[in-house]
Design a protein around this motif. Structure first.
Motif, PDB file in Angstrom:
ATOM      1  N   ILE A  84       4.586  -3.604  11.932  1.00 60.61           N
ATOM      2  CA  ILE A  84       3.808  -4.097  10.926  1.00 60.61           C
ATOM      3  C   ILE A  84       3.567  -3.322   9.656  1.00 60.61           C
ATOM      4  CG2 ILE A  84       1.836  -5.714  10.070  1.00 60.61           C
ATOM      5  CD1 ILE A  84       3.522  -6.932  12.330  1.00 60.61           C
ATOM      6  N   ALA A  85       3.622  -3.899   8.342  1.00 58.29           N
ATOM      7  CA  ALA A  85       3.094  -3.155   7.252  1.00 58.29           C
ATOM      8  C   ALA A  85       2.567  -4.226   6.510  1.00 58.29           C
ATOM      9  CB  ALA A  85       4.568  -2.513   6.538  1.00 58.29           C
ATOM     10  N   VAL A  86       1.110  -3.575   5.872  1.00 59.00           N
ATOM     11  CA  VAL A  86       0.263  -4.652   5.237  1.00 59.00           C
ATOM     12  C   VAL A  86      -0.061  -3.741   3.873  1.00 59.00           C
ATOM     13  CG1 VAL A  86      -2.075  -5.416   5.224  1.00 59.00           C
ATOM     14  CG2 VAL A  86      -0.795  -5.076   7.326  1.00 59.00           C
ATOM     15  N   ASP A  87       0.384  -4.250   2.689  1.00 63.15           N
ATOM     16  CA  ASP A  87       0.234  -3.776   1.483  1.00 63.15           C
ATOM     17  C   ASP A  87      -1.263  -3.668   1.249  1.00 63.15           C
ATOM     18  OD1 ASP A  87       0.538  -2.982  -1.126  1.00 63.15           O
ATOM     19  OD2 ASP A  87       1.665  -4.633  -1.657  1.00 63.15           O
ATOM     20  N   LEU A  88      -1.824  -2.502   0.821  1.00 57.39           N
ATOM     21  CA  LEU A  88      -3.351  -2.279   0.503  1.00 57.39           C
ATOM     22  C   LEU A  88      -3.405  -1.873  -0.866  1.00 57.39           C
ATOM     23  CD1 LEU A  88      -4.419  -0.278   3.840  1.00 57.39           C
ATOM     24  CD2 LEU A  88      -4.402  -2.582   3.097  1.00 57.39           C
ATOM     25  N   ARG A  89      -2.320  -1.772  -1.789  1.00 59.27           N
ATOM     26  CA  ARG A  89      -2.369  -1.484  -3.109  1.00 59.27           C
ATOM     27  C   ARG A  89      -2.890  -2.653  -3.909  1.00 59.27           C
ATOM     28  NH1 ARG A  89       3.902  -0.311  -3.638  1.00 59.27           N
ATOM     29  NH2 ARG A  89       3.639  -2.495  -2.729  1.00 59.27           N
ATOM     30  N   LYS A  90      -4.203  -2.538  -4.450  1.00 56.99           N
ATOM     31  CA  LYS A  90      -4.902  -3.450  -5.077  1.00 56.99           C
ATOM     32  C   LYS A  90      -3.988  -4.132  -6.148  1.00 56.99           C
ATOM     33  CE  LYS A  90      -9.253  -1.676  -3.668  1.00 56.99           C
ATOM     34  NZ  LYS A  90     -10.423  -1.302  -3.931  1.00 56.99           N
ATOM     35  N   ASP A  91      -3.365  -3.035  -6.993  1.00 57.91           N
ATOM     36  CA  ASP A  91      -2.360  -3.422  -8.345  1.00 57.91           C
ATOM     37  C   ASP A  91      -1.295  -4.217  -7.881  1.00 57.91           C
ATOM     38  OD1 ASP A  91      -1.260  -1.291  -7.230  1.00 57.91           O
ATOM     39  OD2 ASP A  91      -1.068  -0.440  -9.292  1.00 57.91           O
ATOM     40  N   SER A  92      -0.945  -4.396  -6.720  1.00 58.64           N
ATOM     41  CA  SER A  92       0.407  -5.053  -6.106  1.00 58.64           C
ATOM     42  C   SER A  92       0.179  -6.390  -6.032  1.00 58.64           C
ATOM     43  CB  SER A  92       0.550  -4.528  -4.819  1.00 58.64           C
ATOM     44  OG  SER A  92       1.939  -5.228  -4.257  1.00 58.64           O
ATOM     45  N   SER A  93       1.423  -7.294  -6.456  1.00 59.75           N
ATOM     46  CA  SER A  93       1.412  -8.642  -6.385  1.00 59.75           C
ATOM     47  C   SER A  93       1.528  -9.136  -4.832  1.00 59.75           C
ATOM     48  CB  SER A  93       2.446  -9.209  -7.129  1.00 59.75           C
ATOM     49  OG  SER A  93       3.806  -8.847  -6.375  1.00 59.75           O
ATOM     50  N   THR A  94       1.610  -8.259  -3.860  1.00 50.19           N
ATOM     51  CA  THR A  94       1.542  -8.816  -2.606  1.00 50.19           C
ATOM     52  C   THR A  94       0.376  -7.847  -1.597  1.00 50.19           C
ATOM     53  OG1 THR A  94       3.154  -6.727  -2.018  1.00 50.19           O
ATOM     54  CG2 THR A  94       4.181  -8.855  -2.438  1.00 50.19           C
ATOM     55  N   TYR A  95      -0.518  -7.437  -2.525  1.00 54.38           N
ATOM     56  CA  TYR A  95      -1.769  -7.014  -1.841  1.00 54.38           C
ATOM     57  C   TYR A  95      -2.231  -7.913  -0.784  1.00 54.38           C
ATOM     58  CZ  TYR A  95      -6.750  -5.668  -1.111  1.00 54.38           C
ATOM     59  OH  TYR A  95      -7.732  -5.313  -0.513  1.00 54.38           O
ATOM     60  N   GLY A  96      -2.630  -7.297   0.281  1.00 51.73           N
ATOM     61  CA  GLY A  96      -3.274  -8.027   1.394  1.00 51.73           C
ATOM     62  C   GLY A  96      -2.391  -8.769   2.062  1.00 51.73           C
ATOM     63  N   GLN A  97      -1.019  -8.670   1.889  1.00 53.11           N
ATOM     64  CA  GLN A  97       0.023  -9.549   2.842  1.00 53.11           C
ATOM     65  C   GLN A  97       0.877  -8.366   3.809  1.00 53.11           C
ATOM     66  OE1 GLN A  97       2.974 -11.837   0.378  1.00 53.11           O
ATOM     67  NE2 GLN A  97       1.360 -11.936  -1.371  1.00 53.11           N
ATOM     68  N   HIS A  98       1.321  -8.973   4.635  1.00 57.37           N
ATOM     69  CA  HIS A  98       2.176  -8.325   5.751  1.00 57.37           C
ATOM     70  C   HIS A  98       3.410  -8.634   5.875  1.00 57.37           C
ATOM     71  CE1 HIS A  98       0.716 -11.458   8.352  1.00 57.37           C
ATOM     72  NE2 HIS A  98       1.494 -11.036   9.295  1.00 57.37           N
ATOM     73  N   VAL A  99       4.388  -7.728   6.519  1.00 58.87           N
ATOM     74  CA  VAL A  99       5.537  -8.177   6.998  1.00 58.87           C
ATOM     75  C   VAL A  99       5.613  -7.582   8.482  1.00 58.87           C
ATOM     76  CG1 VAL A  99       6.934  -6.339   5.979  1.00 58.87           C
ATOM     77  CG2 VAL A  99       7.925  -8.343   6.359  1.00 58.87           C
ATOM     78  N   ARG A 115       3.763   4.621   0.404  1.00 60.01           N
ATOM     79  CA  ARG A 115       2.311   4.907   0.524  1.00 60.01           C
ATOM     80  C   ARG A 115       1.579   3.628  -0.046  1.00 60.01           C
ATOM     81  NH1 ARG A 115       1.840  10.846  -2.151  1.00 60.01           N
ATOM     82  NH2 ARG A 115       3.458  11.801  -0.745  1.00 60.01           N
ATOM     83  N   GLY A 116       0.417   3.652   0.429  1.00 60.48           N
ATOM     84  CA  GLY A 116      -0.623   2.520   0.093  1.00 60.48           C
ATOM     85  C   GLY A 116      -0.451   1.125   1.046  1.00 60.48           C
ATOM     86  N   PHE A 117       0.145   1.560   2.327  1.00 61.79           N
ATOM     87  CA  PHE A 117       0.268   0.481   3.216  1.00 61.79           C
ATOM     88  C   PHE A 117      -0.377   0.789   4.575  1.00 61.79           C
ATOM     89  CE2 PHE A 117       3.338  -1.062   0.133  1.00 61.79           C
ATOM     90  CZ  PHE A 117       3.839  -2.401   0.612  1.00 61.79           C
TER      91      PHE A 117
END
Length: 185
Positions: A84-99, A115-117
């Motif tokens: 599992i990876a979760v996007d923690l980069r606040k400026d990303s359009s996929t912030y807070g989403q996981h795959v 970086r940032g996940f």
């Protein structure tokens, strides 16, 4: 080697081309020039890590922040895991989403987590040997994490909660909401 995008920005699956004959097999597990050409990401790995875990062991969701943030190229040498990876980069359009991707020793597929996940995995087979390359050195003072069962993330770990085995540290991690103001990548 074939590189496939995932639904998260900058996360990739790497499907290796395997050459088999009567002696066994060979494949190129990473090629820096090809990775840069296909992803636009310049990377220099500096540390390799390996773990062995039994069925139900859940490691995560972990990250390092600040100047010690890490990209990871992960693979399973033996067994099977849900990664599992979760996007923690606040400026990303996929912030807070996981795959989530299933990785196994049989598939030879790798997963690139930038970086940032936050990153974690659970072992689905009886045992798994997990291997990953990092582009930055581990720094204890920069480690962070998110609780595996954060209701806002709603991750399906593919095993019943009663079967999950977590470290004491991972059992008390905060939710994403509790730490989002402190994230810096």
């Amino acid at each position: 080697m074939r590189i496939e995008s995932t639904k998260l920005n900058d996360c990739y699956l790497i499907h290796n081309t395997i050459f088999r004959d009567e002696r066994g097999y060979f494949f190129e597990s990473f090629n820096k020039q090809r990775f840069l050409k296909e992803t636009g990401i310049e990377i220099e790995f500096v540390q390799d890590n390996q773990s062995s875990s039994e069925r139900g062991v859940l490691r995560g969701l972990h990250f390092q922040h600040g100047s010690h943030a890490q990209s990871k190229l992960v693979r399973v040498l033996q067994g099977e895991v849900l990664d599992i990876a979760v996007d923690l980069r606040k400026d990303s359009s996929t912030y807070g989403q996981h795959v989530g991707v299933v990785l196994s020793g049989d598939s030879e597929t790798q997963f690139f987590v930038p970086r940032g996940f936050a990153h974690g995995f659970v072992v689905l087979s009886q045992r798994a040997v997990f291997f990953y390359k990092c582009d930055n050195y581990y720094n204890k003072a920069s480690e962070g994490g998110i609780i595996y069962n954060d209701p806002a993330l709603n991750i399906d770990w593919q095993l019943p909660p009663a079967e999950l085995l977590l470290s004491d540290k991972d059992k008390v991690l905060p939710t994403l909401k509790q730490i989002e103001n402190d994230l810096n990548f």
